[in-house]
Design a protein around this motif. Structure first.
Motif, PDB file in Angstrom:
ATOM      1  N   GLY A 220       0.836  -1.198   0.000  1.00 42.52           N
ATOM      2  CA  GLY A 220       0.000   0.000   0.000  1.00 42.52           C
ATOM      3  C   GLY A 220       0.864   1.238   0.000  1.00 42.52           C
ATOM      4  N   ASP A 221       0.445   2.251  -0.756  1.00 40.46           N
ATOM      5  CA  ASP A 221       1.334   3.400  -0.952  1.00 40.46           C
ATOM      6  C   ASP A 221       1.344   4.378   0.221  1.00 40.46           C
ATOM      7  OD1 ASP A 221      -1.135   4.582  -1.292  1.00 40.46           O
ATOM      8  OD2 ASP A 221      -0.545   5.768  -3.039  1.00 40.46           O
ATOM      9  N   SER A 222       0.581   4.088   1.279  1.00 41.03           N
ATOM     10  CA  SER A 222       0.661   4.952   2.459  1.00 41.03           C
ATOM     11  C   SER A 222       1.828   4.575   3.365  1.00 41.03           C
ATOM     12  CB  SER A 222      -0.636   4.873   3.263  1.00 41.03           C
ATOM     13  OG  SER A 222      -0.832   3.559   3.756  1.00 41.03           O
ATOM     14  N   SER A 261       4.445   6.349  -1.279  1.00 42.92           N
ATOM     15  CA  SER A 261       3.563   7.327  -1.926  1.00 42.92           C
ATOM     16  C   SER A 261       4.309   8.143  -2.970  1.00 42.92           C
ATOM     17  CB  SER A 261       2.966   8.265  -0.873  1.00 42.92           C
ATOM     18  OG  SER A 261       4.005   8.945  -0.166  1.00 42.92           O
ATOM     19  N   LEU A 265       1.865   4.438  -8.875  1.00 44.42           N
ATOM     20  CA  LEU A 265       1.157   3.195  -8.623  1.00 44.42           C
ATOM     21  C   LEU A 265       1.494   2.198  -9.732  1.00 44.42           C
ATOM     22  CD1 LEU A 265      -2.362   4.611  -7.614  1.00 44.42           C
ATOM     23  CD2 LEU A 265      -0.552   3.759  -6.089  1.00 44.42           C
ATOM     24  N   THR A 290       3.109  -1.215  -6.076  1.00 47.10           N
ATOM     25  CA  THR A 290       2.467  -0.321  -5.117  1.00 47.10           C
ATOM     26  C   THR A 290       1.003  -0.147  -5.540  1.00 47.10           C
ATOM     27  OG1 THR A 290       3.230   1.611  -6.375  1.00 47.10           O
ATOM     28  CG2 THR A 290       4.546   0.933  -4.485  1.00 47.10           C
ATOM     29  N   THR A 292      -3.127   1.317  -4.019  1.00 43.80           N
ATOM     30  CA  THR A 292      -3.810   2.176  -3.060  1.00 43.80           C
ATOM     31  C   THR A 292      -5.136   1.536  -2.671  1.00 43.80           C
ATOM     32  OG1 THR A 292      -4.459   4.455  -2.590  1.00 43.80           O
ATOM     33  CG2 THR A 292      -5.076   3.564  -4.747  1.00 43.80           C
ATOM     34  N   ASP A 296      -5.426   3.183   2.635  1.00 47.99           N
ATOM     35  CA  ASP A 296      -4.241   3.973   2.315  1.00 47.99           C
ATOM     36  C   ASP A 296      -4.583   5.456   2.183  1.00 47.99           C
ATOM     37  OD1 ASP A 296      -2.032   2.055   2.083  1.00 47.99           O
ATOM     38  OD2 ASP A 296      -3.139   1.220   0.394  1.00 47.99           O
ATOM     39  N   LEU A 297      -5.693   5.763   1.503  1.00 47.89           N
ATOM     40  CA  LEU A 297      -6.083   7.167   1.371  1.00 47.89           C
ATOM     41  C   LEU A 297      -6.353   7.788   2.726  1.00 47.89           C
ATOM     42  CD1 LEU A 297      -8.391   7.656  -1.758  1.00 47.89           C
ATOM     43  CD2 LEU A 297      -6.413   9.015  -1.093  1.00 47.89           C
ATOM     44  N   ASP A 363      -4.659   8.962  -6.140  1.00 51.90           N
ATOM     45  CA  ASP A 363      -5.145   7.734  -5.514  1.00 51.90           C
ATOM     46  C   ASP A 363      -6.661   7.603  -5.622  1.00 51.90           C
ATOM     47  OD1 ASP A 363      -2.512   7.352  -4.870  1.00 51.90           O
ATOM     48  OD2 ASP A 363      -2.908   6.753  -2.791  1.00 51.90           O
TER      49      ASP A 363
END
Length: 373
Positions: A220-222, A261, A265, A290, A292, A296-297, A363
């Motif tokens: 996850g990109d967070s 992040s 993606l 990666t 989202t 994650d958001l 995202d």
């Protein structure tokens, strides 16, 4: 039984040397090439021919006769190194043209007691870096009298010896950093004096182990990952040159913490390259993805709120829209979820912070694409 007898025209040594030649059959038209096995009789036969032709000084002739007798006594007593030394010392003195045949006979005879084995390696020049070979090396032995002596070599200081093929060419596959010893051995187990060559052979590329990222994994990109790796060098161990890594083609430092992040993606590749000082190279690639999600958001919005990048009011508004979209998606209402995410995109697009605005919109649109499929 008929036999030749010595005379003024034929010495006993010449008769003995001639008797060494045995032909299974004889055809005069075949003109077979005759060779003689090295022997004291053969050397004396050549000496007798020189004396008869007046081609050798009497004092030198006497010296040759004395040395041959002494060398023969040494040989009979098993003192082969002493016999060899006598013969070679004498051969070195017979350096004029009329004496060359006798000289060669003495050298050939000395080789039966202790051949002078020489060695060459191939490739002639190391194919790696810093004087290292990175592949098998051939060791070619010369000076081995055929049928009498065979070759051996050792890469562990003579603890074990490896037979060299009859061709005289051996292939060294072992990893070596030091002296390769070589010698000749006869059927009775006698060994010649040893020679040596210094060789550095390293056929092992460094081992690279990557940590912090697992190939084939979606992240996850967070979140963040710490990119790290270890390099070890086996084999002869010449040492490691500075290693390096590229993440999507851009250099990344060992131990660097990467905010996911900041990556697009989708798919990514970490490539770690390590090269030892011999020139062996290992490249290790780790591919990962990666993605989202609503979680994650939400985490990204919370992070911007905590950092003060996004005001609390704007963060609350974004969180509310995100929560409604998540609930609708969970209830199987994709159209409603898309509507709430569209509102989220409008709200995020109005943010003053460029970085936050760009990332949150990206995202959210990615989630809309997933729901529209």
């Amino acid at each position: 039984m008929f036999a030749l007898t010595p005379s003024a025209h034929l010495s006993a040594a010449e008769i003995e040397a001639a008797a060494q030649v045995k032909l299974a059959g004889f055809n005069a038209q075949g003109q077979p090439r005759i060779t003689w096995t090295p022997s004291f009789a053969l050397a004396r036969a050549y000496l007798d021919q020189l004396v008869r032709a007046g081609a050798i000084d009497p004092a030198l002739s006497t010296e040759v006769d004395t040395v041959l007798r002494r060398a023969g006594e040494f040989a009979a007593a098993g003192r082969r190194f002493a016999a060899e030394e006598q013969l070679r010392t004498l051969a070195d003195r017979l350096d004029t043209a009329p004496h060359r045949t006798l000289q060669q006979a003495l050298v050939d005879l000395a080789d039966t007691f202790n051949p002078r084995v020489a060695a060459t390696v191939g490739p002639a020049e190391p194919n790696g870096s810093n004087g290292w070979y990175t592949g098998p090396v051939t060791l070619t032995l010369t000076g081995l009298p055929a049928g009498i002596w065979t070759g051996q070599y050792s890469v562990d200081n003579g603890v074990t010896w490896v037979a060299v093929p009859a061709s005289g060419v051996a292939t060294i596959d072992a990893e070596v950093k030091g002296t390769v010893r070589y010698r000749a051995v006869d059927g009775a187990g006698n060994t010649s004096r040893e020679g040596s060559r210094w060789l550095k052979i390293d056929r092992s590329a460094p081992d690279v182990q990557v940590s912090g990222l697992t190939g084939g994994t979606s992240y996850g990109d967070s979140g963040t990952v710490t990119v790290d790796w270890t390099v070890t060098d086996g084999g002869a161990g010449p040492g490691i040159n500075p290693d390096s890594a590229l993440l999507d083609g851009k250099r990344v430092a060992r131990g660097a913490t990467v905010a996911l992040s900041g990556l697009p993606l989708g798919g990514h590749t970490l490539v770690v390259t390590a090269k030892d000082k011999a020139g062996n190279t290992t490249t290790r690639s780790v591919a990962f993805t990666t993605t989202t999600s609503f979680a994650d958001l939400r985490a990204l919005v919370d992070g911007y709120r905590a950092a003060g990048t996004v005001s609390a009011g704007n963060a609350d508004t974004l969180t509310t829209s995100l929560g409604r979209a998540d609930a609708a998606a969970s209830a199987g209402q994709p159209a409603a979820a898309v509507g709430h995410l569209t509102a989220f995109v409008d709200q995020a697009g109005a943010l003053n912070a460029v970085g936050a605005r760009t990332l949150l919109v990206r995202d959210a649109r990615a989630l809309i694409d997933q729901l529209d499929r």
